[in-house]
Design a protein around this motif. Structure first.
Motif, mmCIF file in Angstrom:
data_model
loop_
_atom_site.group_PDB
_atom_site.id
_atom_site.type_symbol
_atom_site.label_atom_id
_atom_site.label_comp_id
_atom_site.label_asym_id
_atom_site.label_seq_id
_atom_site.Cartn_x
_atom_site.Cartn_y
_atom_site.Cartn_z
ATOM 1 N N VAL A 15 13.209 -52.826 -36.769
ATOM 2 C CA VAL A 15 12.340 -54.000 -36.757
ATOM 3 C C VAL A 15 11.103 -53.679 -35.922
ATOM 4 N N LYS A 16 10.038 -54.426 -36.127
ATOM 5 C CA LYS A 16 8.776 -54.120 -35.434
ATOM 6 C C LYS A 16 8.888 -54.349 -33.938
ATOM 7 N N GLU A 17 9.871 -55.172 -33.506
ATOM 8 C CA GLU A 17 10.058 -55.422 -32.074
ATOM 9 C C GLU A 17 10.655 -54.217 -31.345
ATOM 10 N N LEU A 18 11.059 -53.193 -32.094
ATOM 11 C CA LEU A 18 11.685 -52.012 -31.500
ATOM 12 C C LEU A 18 10.747 -51.280 -30.549
ATOM 13 N N ASN A 19 9.460 -51.204 -30.897
ATOM 14 C CA ASN A 19 8.532 -50.406 -30.098
ATOM 15 C C ASN A 19 7.093 -50.739 -30.458
ATOM 16 N N GLN A 20 6.186 -50.045 -29.805
ATOM 17 C CA GLN A 20 4.760 -50.127 -30.117
ATOM 18 C C GLN A 20 4.338 -48.771 -30.670
ATOM 19 N N PRO A 21 4.082 -48.664 -31.973
ATOM 20 C CA PRO A 21 3.728 -47.356 -32.552
ATOM 21 C C PRO A 21 2.518 -46.739 -31.863
ATOM 22 N N ARG A 22 2.597 -45.434 -31.630
ATOM 23 C CA ARG A 22 1.504 -44.722 -30.972
ATOM 24 C C ARG A 22 0.331 -44.523 -31.930
ATOM 25 N N TYR A 23 -0.821 -44.257 -31.389
ATOM 26 C CA TYR A 23 -1.996 -43.980 -32.197
ATOM 27 C C TYR A 23 -2.024 -42.506 -32.607
ATOM 28 N N MET A 24 -2.779 -42.214 -33.627
ATOM 29 C CA MET A 24 -3.059 -40.825 -33.962
ATOM 30 C C MET A 24 -3.895 -40.219 -32.839
ATOM 31 N N THR A 25 -3.662 -38.957 -32.547
ATOM 32 C CA THR A 25 -4.458 -38.283 -31.528
ATOM 33 C C THR A 25 -5.582 -37.495 -32.198
ATOM 34 N N VAL A 26 -6.611 -37.178 -31.422
ATOM 35 C CA VAL A 26 -7.720 -36.379 -31.960
ATOM 36 C C VAL A 26 -7.192 -35.022 -32.419
ATOM 37 N N SER A 27 -6.352 -34.415 -31.600
ATOM 38 C CA SER A 27 -5.762 -33.124 -31.963
ATOM 39 C C SER A 27 -4.898 -33.255 -33.212
ATOM 40 N N GLY A 28 -4.144 -34.374 -33.289
ATOM 41 C CA GLY A 28 -3.293 -34.594 -34.454
ATOM 42 C C GLY A 28 -4.098 -34.730 -35.733
ATOM 43 N N ILE A 29 -5.228 -35.426 -35.647
ATOM 44 C CA ILE A 29 -6.090 -35.601 -36.818
ATOM 45 C C ILE A 29 -6.671 -34.262 -37.262
ATOM 46 N N LEU A 30 -7.053 -33.446 -36.286
ATOM 47 C CA LEU A 30 -7.651 -32.146 -36.607
ATOM 48 C C LEU A 30 -6.661 -31.193 -37.258
ATOM 49 N N HIS A 31 -5.377 -31.315 -36.886
ATOM 50 C CA HIS A 31 -4.381 -30.344 -37.351
ATOM 51 C C HIS A 31 -3.408 -30.902 -38.391
ATOM 52 N N CYS A 32 -3.588 -32.166 -38.817
ATOM 53 C CA CYS A 32 -2.611 -32.757 -39.740
ATOM 54 C C CYS A 32 -2.606 -32.068 -41.108
ATOM 55 N N TYR A 33 -3.721 -31.439 -41.492
ATOM 56 C CA TYR A 33 -3.764 -30.752 -42.785
ATOM 57 C C TYR A 33 -3.209 -29.331 -42.695
ATOM 58 N N GLU A 34 -2.855 -28.903 -41.501
ATOM 59 C CA GLU A 34 -2.246 -27.592 -41.328
ATOM 60 C C GLU A 34 -0.720 -27.669 -41.353
ATOM 61 N N LYS A 35 -0.182 -28.880 -41.249
ATOM 62 C CA LYS A 35 1.270 -29.053 -41.213
ATOM 63 C C LYS A 35 1.847 -29.023 -42.634
ATOM 64 N N PRO A 36 3.121 -28.649 -42.762
ATOM 65 C CA PRO A 36 3.754 -28.559 -44.098
ATOM 66 C C PRO A 36 3.715 -29.893 -44.844
ATOM 67 N N TYR A 37 3.308 -29.815 -46.109
ATOM 68 C CA TYR A 37 3.250 -31.000 -46.981
ATOM 69 C C TYR A 37 3.811 -30.595 -48.334
#
Length: 266
Positions: free
Chosen positions: A180-202
């Motif tokens: 449920v949404k009350e479980l936690n507060q989802p984290r934001y994307m990081t700048v590093s994560g955005i830069l490297h998200c296309y390098e991760k396996p898809y």
């Protein structure tokens, strides 16, 4: 240990809703977002990764444009992403969707310590059925409405959020948990994560990649294989603007009664 997270790209219900002639949503013509409850599931998996170093794999069934949502999950911290996509899967109801996703997860391989996280429900259907049906088709124990999760060896202690209180359950892995949404507060994307998200396996799993899975039965997937038939879908009429009354309690009551009487409501 792996943490699989089932996520769904859903229409942004704050915008325009378009419906096809067969009653299904015309998703291509609508703005989309990641289902809110699924973001709580992603965060739960990422917290488990922070705690024990498990691999987080986000999985979605949908059209090719769902890649953008999966890339956002990778930018949040997930390790890899899998899109289950094919024309043969289009128009699936909850039964067929759970059948297909369960087949995809089986194809990826579920280990003894693995956990599958799902959101409680999707805002476009509100059925809360896909997660539990995936668990049933994979013959896994399930815990729904998780509002708190703690890992203890090969077991998870889950606090369930109910209408009239809480229930605490211990479940052994492999298992499926809906969040449920009350479980936690989802984290934001990081700048590093955005830069490297296309390098991760898809990876994309189409019908040909899954057709040999026992759960992928052509007679029980897609629009034709869905036991639920949509009678009618429509965009609800837009409500008129509200009116705020001001003044003392007696003045507002008097004005409200007068207005209701003019409209012949009372």
């Amino acid at each position: 240990m792996k943490a699989f997270v089932c996520v769904k790209q859903v229409p942004d219900t704050s915008g325009k809703v378009a419906v096809n002639d067969n009653g299904t949503l015309d998703r291509a013509s609508m703005a989309t977002i990641t289902n809110p409850d699924d973001l709580a599931a992603v965060e739960a998996a990422l917290k488990l990764k922070d705690e024990c170093g498990c691999e987080v794999i986000v999985v979605s069934m949908g059209p090719p444009p769902a890649e953008s949502m999966l890339r956002e999950c990778l930018a949040m911290g997930a390790d890899s992403a899998v899109l289950i996509s094919g024309r043969e899967f289009g128009g699936s109801d909850t039964f067929a969707t759970s059948q297909i996703i369960a087949g995809g997860l089986s194809n990826l391989g579920i280990g003894e310590e693995d956990v599958i996280f799902c959101g409680r429900q999707a805002i476009d259907g509100d059925t809360a059925q896909v997660g539990p049906q995936i668990a049933e088709k994979l013959n896994l124990p399930q815990v729904t409405y998780a509002a708190e999760i703690h890992k203890q060896g090969k077991t998870l202690k889950v606090r369930r959020l109910l209408e009239d209180g809480y229930m605490t359950i211990e479940v052994q892995t492999p298992c499926l948990i809906t969040c449920v949404k009350e479980l936690n507060q989802p984290r934001y994307m990081t700048v590093s994560g955005i830069l490297h998200c296309y390098e991760k396996p898809y990876q994309v799993l189409d019908y040909d990649a899954l057709k040999d899975e026992p759960l992928i039965d052509p007679s029980t997937i897609g629009l034709k294989g869905s036991p639920t038939n949509i009678f009618r879908s429509f965009t609800p009429p837009q409500k008129g603007a509200g009116r705020m009354l001001t003044g003392s309690g007696e003045q507002m009551v008097s004005e409200l009664v007068t207005n209701l009487a003019k409209k012949h409501i009372i």
